[in-house]
Scaffold this motif. Structure first.
Motif, PDB file in Angstrom:
ATOM      1  N   ALA A  27     -41.230  19.450 -29.140  1.00  0.00           N
ATOM      2  CA  ALA A  27     -40.188  19.247 -30.519  1.00  0.00           C
ATOM      3  C   ALA A  27     -39.172  19.807 -30.756  1.00  0.00           C
ATOM      4  N   ILE A  28     -39.323  21.316 -30.215  1.00  0.00           N
ATOM      5  CA  ILE A  28     -37.747  22.000 -30.283  1.00  0.00           C
ATOM      6  C   ILE A  28     -36.593  20.995 -30.103  1.00  0.00           C
ATOM      7  N   ASP A  29     -37.034  20.067 -28.909  1.00  0.00           N
ATOM      8  CA  ASP A  29     -35.692  19.156 -28.755  1.00  0.00           C
ATOM      9  C   ASP A  29     -35.645  18.591 -29.598  1.00  0.00           C
ATOM     10  N   GLY A 231     -48.429  22.898 -35.727  1.00  0.00           N
ATOM     11  CA  GLY A 231     -48.573  22.288 -36.465  1.00  0.00           C
ATOM     12  C   GLY A 231     -46.921  21.815 -36.334  1.00  0.00           C
ATOM     13  N   ILE A 232     -46.345  22.766 -35.994  1.00  0.00           N
ATOM     14  CA  ILE A 232     -44.788  22.522 -36.040  1.00  0.00           C
ATOM     15  C   ILE A 232     -44.811  21.636 -34.346  1.00  0.00           C
ATOM     16  N   PHE A 233     -45.358  22.261 -33.811  1.00  0.00           N
ATOM     17  CA  PHE A 233     -44.984  21.173 -31.941  1.00  0.00           C
ATOM     18  C   PHE A 233     -46.065  20.359 -31.716  1.00  0.00           C
ATOM     19  N   ALA A 239     -40.525  21.993 -39.445  1.00  0.00           N
ATOM     20  CA  ALA A 239     -40.871  23.265 -39.653  1.00  0.00           C
ATOM     21  C   ALA A 239     -39.609  23.554 -40.789  1.00  0.00           C
ATOM     22  N   ASN A 240     -38.581  22.560 -41.069  1.00  0.00           N
ATOM     23  CA  ASN A 240     -37.596  22.610 -42.122  1.00  0.00           C
ATOM     24  C   ASN A 240     -38.524  23.243 -42.922  1.00  0.00           C
ATOM     25  N   TYR A 241     -40.087  22.583 -43.716  1.00  0.00           N
ATOM     26  CA  TYR A 241     -40.245  22.632 -44.698  1.00  0.00           C
ATOM     27  C   TYR A 241     -41.905  24.098 -45.015  1.00  0.00           C
ATOM     28  N   LEU A 242     -41.834  24.597 -43.530  1.00  0.00           N
ATOM     29  CA  LEU A 242     -43.282  26.093 -43.382  1.00  0.00           C
ATOM     30  C   LEU A 242     -43.109  26.543 -44.740  1.00  0.00           C
ATOM     31  N   ILE A 243     -42.008  26.779 -45.072  1.00  0.00           N
ATOM     32  CA  ILE A 243     -41.691  28.347 -45.967  1.00  0.00           C
ATOM     33  C   ILE A 243     -42.804  27.870 -47.410  1.00  0.00           C
ATOM     34  N   GLY A 307     -36.082  25.126 -32.607  1.00  0.00           N
ATOM     35  CA  GLY A 307     -34.297  23.931 -32.686  1.00  0.00           C
ATOM     36  C   GLY A 307     -33.937  23.651 -34.027  1.00  0.00           C
ATOM     37  N   LEU A 308     -34.081  24.507 -34.740  1.00  0.00           N
ATOM     38  CA  LEU A 308     -33.624  24.301 -36.006  1.00  0.00           C
ATOM     39  C   LEU A 308     -32.085  25.099 -35.940  1.00  0.00           C
ATOM     40  N   GLY A 309     -31.121  24.997 -36.798  1.00  0.00           N
ATOM     41  CA  GLY A 309     -29.548  24.765 -37.241  1.00  0.00           C
ATOM     42  C   GLY A 309     -29.146  26.515 -37.483  1.00  0.00           C
TER      43      GLY A 309
END
Length: 366
Positions: A27-29, A231-233, A239-243, A307-309
């Motif tokens: 997922a991170i990749d 669920g992110i992984f 992950a970009n939308y989680l918050i 894995g986010l920018g």
């Protein structure tokens, strides 16, 4: 005999742990490749972006996010990789695309390219109405969520609708959703599509969790957080939308600093970037908020664990999107989410806000 049982149990636990670790690394990749692909769009290097999306989808073959498929579709069209464009659009249509989004998707193309897209749309059914228990149940909860608000809003002269009845509905909806997740597992976008059938939108269920504000009547109030974190992984949650899913809006309509609770741990989830703004139209100014370098470094380290920018990557994407609201790059959905805004109302407020926001802006290299 007992020693063999213990050894076998240990091997099973080790295998499970290694599998979970491998899934997390995958997922991170994937997130890292997607970030690079979006930055390539900011550089107007669509060919490189197409290659990065292709590489990302090799890693995540089964559950690519709809926003990524949408951007990859446009990259494939612009670089004339038409078979790939057809595959990406077919996947999106299988998840459902609302009519407005579909019209916006087509308006960027003319001639033979538009004919190709129309042929793709004719070839593959647009599944805007999901035919499964999970999607149908979530839609019913969303209808209840909205109808109770509309009811009380229509019966008040000031338009305010929040009261104990609405809060109780929110709690009931969240408890129902939680039980569904326990029974069926956390659904991905192939199973339930996205909110309002918009590929660039949040998960179909986000409004239920957001309106609940963690006030769900379950044994452990952090269970939603734990599910979504996992669920992110598993590619069920972007992950970009989680918050945006777990937002807790304050009385002033502003989202405070977010804390993400995983089991008994409180994790700061620094996914948001903040901007100030002033004015309208062509005269509108938008500027990012820079944090102390030590704080930025810590946040970027936390972001990289998913894995986010970096925060600067997010700022760059947002400012790129703002600068291309009506040209050939408008079709790309790379705007950093979630973004927090504060609007200045006067020249004096703008000047004061900019002074604080840009205090730690890095100096340009000479």
């Amino acid at each position: 005999m007992s020693s063999r049982i213990v050894a076998f149990a240990f091997l099973l636990l080790l295998k499970s742990a290694l599998s979970a670790f491998a899934q997390q690394r995958t997922a991170i990749d994937y997130y890292r490749l997607i970030n690079k692909a979006e930055l390539a769009i900011c550089d107007s290097d669509i060919d490189r972006s197409y290659k990065l999306y292709t590489e990302a989808f090799k890693i995540n073959k089964n559950k690519p996010f709809s926003r990524d498929l949408l951007n990859a579709f446009h990259c494939a069209m612009d670089t004339r990789h038409y078979p790939a464009a057809e595959r990406y659009l077919a996947r999106l249509l299988a998840r459902g695309i609302n009519e407005e989004t579909l019209a916006n998707l087509k308006k960027s193309y003319t001639g033979l390219d538009l004919e190709r897209i129309n042929s793709f749309i004719t070839k593959y059914p647009n599944q805007t109405t999901k035919k499964n228990v999970m999607a149908d149940s979530i839609d019913r909860l969303t209808e209840i969520d909205q109808s109770v608000r509309h009811y009380f809003q229509s019966h008040r002269t000031d338009g305010r609708y929040m009261n104990d009845s609405v809060r109780q509905v929110d709690r009931n909806n969240a408890a129902t959703l939680f039980r569904m997740f326990v029974q069926y597992g956390l659904p991905d976008e192939d199973e339930i599509g996205t909110f309002d059938n918009n590929p660039g939108s949040l998960p179909r269920y986000w409004v239920i969790i957001a309106h609940n504000r963690y006030d769900v009547d379950v044994e452990n109030p952090t269970d939603f957080d734990t599910m979504l974190y996992k669920g992110i992984f598993s590619f069920a949650v972007n992950a970009n939308y989680l918050i945006d899913v777990l937002n807790t809006e304050d009385d002033n309509g502003f989202f405070p600093d977010h804390k993400f609770r995983y089991k008994s741990t409180v994790i700061t989830m620094p996914l948001t970037v903040e901007f100030g703004a002033y004015g309208f139209g062509k005269e509108r100014e938008v500027w990012p908020k820079y944090l102390h370098p030590d704080v930025e470094k810590r946040i970027n380290k936390d972001r990289s664990s998913f894995g986010l920018g970096t925060l600067d990557d997010q700022r760059r994407k947002f400012l790129f999107s703002e600068a291309h609201l009506s040209d050939k790059y408008e079709k790309y959905s790379i705007k950093a989410l979630p973004v927090r805004f504060r609007e200045a109302q006067t020249d004096e407020e703008r000047d004061e806000m900019k002074k604080g926001y840009l205090k730690y802006k890095p100096a340009l290299p000479r």
